[in-house]
Design a protein around this motif. Structure first.
Motif, PDB file in Angstrom:
ATOM      1  N   UNK A  43       0.809  -1.228   0.000  1.00  0.00           N
ATOM      2  CA  UNK A  43       0.000   0.000   0.000  1.00  0.00           C
ATOM      3  C   UNK A  43       0.839   1.274   0.000  1.00  0.00           C
ATOM      4  N   UNK A  44       1.928   1.281   0.769  1.00  0.00           N
ATOM      5  CA  UNK A  44       2.813   2.450   0.767  1.00  0.00           C
ATOM      6  C   UNK A  44       3.405   2.662  -0.618  1.00  0.00           C
ATOM      7  N   UNK A  45       3.880   1.584  -1.240  1.00  0.00           N
ATOM      8  CA  UNK A  45       4.458   1.702  -2.580  1.00  0.00           C
ATOM      9  C   UNK A  45       3.463   2.236  -3.592  1.00  0.00           C
ATOM     10  N   UNK A  46       2.220   1.784  -3.505  1.00  0.00           N
ATOM     11  CA  UNK A  46       1.179   2.251  -4.434  1.00  0.00           C
ATOM     12  C   UNK A  46       0.904   3.731  -4.219  1.00  0.00           C
ATOM     13  N   UNK A  47       0.830   4.169  -2.961  1.00  0.00           N
ATOM     14  CA  UNK A  47       0.587   5.581  -2.676  1.00  0.00           C
ATOM     15  C   UNK A  47       1.722   6.463  -3.192  1.00  0.00           C
ATOM     16  N   UNK A  48       2.957   6.041  -2.960  1.00  0.00           N
ATOM     17  CA  UNK A  48       4.095   6.820  -3.446  1.00  0.00           C
ATOM     18  C   UNK A  48       4.106   6.874  -4.971  1.00  0.00           C
ATOM     19  N   UNK A  49       3.787   5.765  -5.602  1.00  0.00           N
ATOM     20  CA  UNK A  49       3.757   5.731  -7.064  1.00  0.00           C
ATOM     21  C   UNK A  49       2.636   6.599  -7.613  1.00  0.00           C
ATOM     22  N   UNK A  50       1.477   6.572  -6.956  1.00  0.00           N
ATOM     23  CA  UNK A  50       0.370   7.436  -7.382  1.00  0.00           C
ATOM     24  C   UNK A  50       0.762   8.904  -7.269  1.00  0.00           C
ATOM     25  N   UNK A  51       1.486   9.236  -6.196  1.00  0.00           N
ATOM     26  CA  UNK A  51       1.975  10.605  -6.064  1.00  0.00           C
ATOM     27  C   UNK A  51       2.934  10.971  -7.176  1.00  0.00           C
ATOM     28  N   UNK A  52       3.782  10.025  -7.577  1.00  0.00           N
ATOM     29  CA  UNK A  52       4.708  10.281  -8.676  1.00  0.00           C
ATOM     30  C   UNK A  52       3.987  10.551  -9.984  1.00  0.00           C
ATOM     31  N   UNK A  53       2.979   9.735 -10.291  1.00  0.00           N
ATOM     32  CA  UNK A  53       2.204   9.958 -11.509  1.00  0.00           C
ATOM     33  C   UNK A  53       1.454  11.272 -11.484  1.00  0.00           C
ATOM     34  N   UNK A  54       0.905  11.615 -10.326  1.00  0.00           N
ATOM     35  CA  UNK A  54       0.172  12.869 -10.168  1.00  0.00           C
ATOM     36  C   UNK A  54       1.083  14.060 -10.443  1.00  0.00           C
ATOM     37  N   UNK A  55       2.293  14.034  -9.867  1.00  0.00           N
ATOM     38  CA  UNK A  55       3.188  15.187  -9.998  1.00  0.00           C
ATOM     39  C   UNK A  55       3.722  15.343 -11.416  1.00  0.00           C
ATOM     40  N   UNK A  56       3.949  14.238 -12.123  1.00  0.00           N
ATOM     41  CA  UNK A  56       4.353  14.366 -13.531  1.00  0.00           C
ATOM     42  C   UNK A  56       3.238  15.000 -14.351  1.00  0.00           C
ATOM     43  N   UNK A  57       1.993  14.580 -14.097  1.00  0.00           N
ATOM     44  CA  UNK A  57       0.866  15.189 -14.803  1.00  0.00           C
ATOM     45  C   UNK A  57       0.719  16.657 -14.412  1.00  0.00           C
ATOM     46  N   UNK A  58       0.922  16.966 -13.141  1.00  0.00           N
ATOM     47  CA  UNK A  58       0.810  18.335 -12.640  1.00  0.00           C
ATOM     48  C   UNK A  58       1.782  19.275 -13.340  1.00  0.00           C
ATOM     49  N   UNK A  59       3.044  18.898 -13.418  1.00  0.00           N
ATOM     50  CA  UNK A  59       4.010  19.802 -14.041  1.00  0.00           C
ATOM     51  C   UNK A  59       3.861  19.813 -15.567  1.00  0.00           C
ATOM     52  N   UNK A  60       3.525  18.675 -16.160  1.00  0.00           N
ATOM     53  CA  UNK A  60       3.399  18.629 -17.619  1.00  0.00           C
ATOM     54  C   UNK A  60       2.198  19.439 -18.095  1.00  0.00           C
ATOM     55  N   UNK A  61       1.066  19.279 -17.426  1.00  0.00           N
ATOM     56  CA  UNK A  61      -0.157  19.967 -17.839  1.00  0.00           C
ATOM     57  C   UNK A  61      -0.151  21.426 -17.386  1.00  0.00           C
TER      58      UNK A  61
END
Length: 226
Positions: free
Chosen positions: A15-33
């Motif tokens: 669960x921790x790994x999934x949360x950290x990975x979700x945060x990583x995907x979110x931040x890439x979308x945040x800066x790209x968009x």
């Protein structure tokens, strides 16, 4: 018993790994968009775009991809420095510090009136993400990346093949775990894009909350493992 943080062994929490990975995907979308097509975590993408822009003579576009690369390198160096023996005497919990640092950065980005400007935002996010990625490198018994997905996708696919071809139970477990990590990254990116368009820099609040939950999970897993 050795200090799990100093040996770089994350508590074995999917669960921790999934949360950290979700945060990583979110931040890439945040800066790209939200910040003109620049990635915070996916430095492969920044290198490719830097090369394309340089080759086609679009120097202004090329320069935009340099600061996050530098910030990411500095973030990795910071995380490595935190576990040096002479530094570890003062920083006893570097992995906790990595998550707290990232949460604080995201909170600051969300509340600064008028924003900090594209370059500053991307640099801060890339730096914090690099500290996280370097600090959290182990999922159960395997190496993984908590802010990028290419290597995780390769591992999931390879493990799935071994599970089917060789009836390998451990490979099946690995395929499931890394598949969940990849889906977490995808879910984070899918949420990050519309929230960034809707909220602007305030979109970092949801991912800060996500990482705060991750910090709670990390503390729980750490206590349980001891």
């Amino acid at each position: 018993m050795p200090d799990t943080e100093n040996t770089r062994l994350t508590a074995p929490s999917l669960p921790l790994g999934v949360l950290l990975s979700a945060g990583g995907g979110f931040l890439d979308a945040f800066t790209y968009v939200g910040h003109h097509g620049v990635f915070a975590n996916a430095q492969t993408g920044n290198v490719v775009l830097l090369g394309i822009s340089s080759a086609t003579g679009h120097w202004a576009d090329a320069v935009r991809h340099v600061p996050p690369l530098i910030a990411f390198v500095l973030g990795v160096l910071t995380a490595e420095a935190l576990v040096l023996p002479r530094v570890a005497r003062f920083v006893r919990r570097p992995m906790r510090l990595a998550l707290v640092l990232e949460i604080l950065v995201l909170a600051v980005l969300a509340v600064v009136p008028g924003g900090l400007g594209d370059t500053a935002v991307v640099v801060l996010v890339a730096y914090a993400a690099a500290v996280q990625a370097t600090s959290f490198r182990t999922l159960r018994r395997w190496s993984y990346n908590s802010v990028m997905t290419t290597g995780n996708l390769r591992t999931a696919t390879s493990a799935a093949f071994r599970a089917v071809a060789g009836q390998d139970r451990e490979a099946a477990e690995q395929a499931g775990a890394f598949g969940a990590i990849c889906l977490g990254f995808l879910a984070g990116a899918a949420a990050g894009a519309p929230l960034t368009l809707l909220l602007g820099d305030a979109a970092t609040w949801p991912v800060a909350a996500l990482l705060a939950i991750g910090l709670g999970l990390f503390l729980y897993d750490e206590r349980r493992s001891r």
